[in-house]
Design a protein around this motif. Structure first.
Motif, PDB file in Angstrom:
ATOM      1  N   ALA A  78      -1.055 -10.071  14.014  1.00 35.68           N
ATOM      2  CA  ALA A  78      -2.262 -10.886  13.810  1.00 35.68           C
ATOM      3  C   ALA A  78      -3.158 -10.752  15.029  1.00 35.68           C
ATOM      4  O   ALA A  78      -2.681 -10.545  16.145  1.00 35.68           O
ATOM      5  N   GLU A  79      -4.458 -10.828  14.789  1.00 33.55           N
ATOM      6  CA  GLU A  79      -5.423 -10.740  15.893  1.00 33.55           C
ATOM      7  C   GLU A  79      -5.142 -11.843  16.904  1.00 33.55           C
ATOM      8  O   GLU A  79      -4.781 -12.958  16.532  1.00 33.55           O
ATOM      9  N   GLU A  82      -5.834 -15.795  16.793  1.00 35.23           N
ATOM     10  CA  GLU A  82      -5.735 -16.242  15.409  1.00 35.23           C
ATOM     11  C   GLU A  82      -4.254 -16.545  15.145  1.00 35.23           C
ATOM     12  O   GLU A  82      -3.492 -15.674  14.743  1.00 35.23           O
TER      13      GLU A  82
END
Ligand SMILES: [Zn+2]
Length: 277
Positions: A78-79, A82
């Motif tokens: 996940a980024e 985030e």
């Protein structure tokens, strides 16, 4: 970096992620978790302190562990910033916590530690509780940046950075770090060569420009006499041969002028004839 339990679980989570099909240090890796045997082998190779088990592993458990791997991968990649809370919470569903005395570790650690209680003793549930607990720890501590992917070229291996100074960038599968250093070195060398070349061509351009200017000077100056100089020399011949040549030219010119005059008169007559038509 964190407590031993968390470190172990994070390391095992990385191991689980790296059973997926991908590339490790530029080497294609097939999915290594496709059978009951493979699951048993995977669990047996992990740190026994994890308490992971493969007893009772069946095809269903293999599929559940593969689902776990997929969920962890989504959280892992996940980024940054985030927090994949929803996915994490679904992994944590039903997972309890109990506090047990610390039996290992350095003196500055607490006398107790929290350990997750899995939903059941099935392999997938035990692994899920262990990994989900470690991941929630990272999220709560604001340390999700430690979930990484190897920076090596042609490598998608998962890595967890457990260093104090957050310096781990490469996996340990092959020579990713070394390859990256070689690439960086070559890039620097190429940049140096390129700038040297550019500098060199600038110098060459300056040199040729200077040479061109010098040549132009030479042309307009010494080697190439101006038309005025030429005319003066022709009008005032200095050598015997040039005197003779001048006489010849003058005669020829006179002859030519004569012929031209005659021609002009003829053409004027013709022109008059033409204009009459
Ligand atoms: Zn790598």
């Amino acid at each position: 970096m964190f407590d031993a339990e968390i470190n172990r679980a994070l390391t095992a989570a990385v191991d689980l992620l790296n059973t997926a099909e991908g590339q490790h240090s530029a080497k294609p890796i097939p999915d290594d978790l496709t059978s009951i045997e493979a699951l048993k082998k995977f669990v047996a190779a992990r740190d026994s302190s994890l308490g992971w088990t493969a007893s009772g592993a069946d095809r269903d458990e293999v599929d559940r562990v593969r689902d776990l791997r997929r969920s962890v991968a989504a959280i892992w990649t996940a980024e940054e910033g985030e927090a994949p809370v929803e996915k994490l919470n679904s992994l944590l569903e039903g997972v309890g916590t109990k506090v047990v005395p610390t039996s290992e570790g350095s003196g500055d650690e607490s006398a107790y530690r929290a350990v997750p209680i899995p939903v059941s003793s099935k392999p997938a549930d035990v692994m899920t509780a262990s990994i989900a607990n470690a991941l929630q720890f990272l999220v709560v501590q604001g340390e999700t940046g430690r979930m990484r992917t190897c920076k090596g070229a042609d490598c998608d291996a998962a890595i967890v950075d457990l260093t104090r100074n957050r310096s781990k960038l490469f996996c340990d599968f092959g020579n990713c770090a070394n390859r990256a250093h070689v690439r960086a070195y070559r890039a620097r060398q190429a940049a140096l060569r390129e700038s040297a070349k550019r500098g060199g061509s600038e110098a060459a351009a300056k040199k040729s420009a200077a040479a061109g200017e010098a040549a132009a000077e030479e042309k307009s100056g010494r080697s190439k006499p101006s038309s005025a100089e030429k005319a003066a020399e022709l009008e005032e011949p200095t050598s015997v041969s040039s005197v003779a040549a001048k006489e010849f030219r003058d005669r020829m010119r006179d002859d030519l002028m004569e012929k031209r005059d005659k021609k002009d008169k003829k053409s004027k007559k013709k022109g008059k004839k033409k204009s009459k038509k």
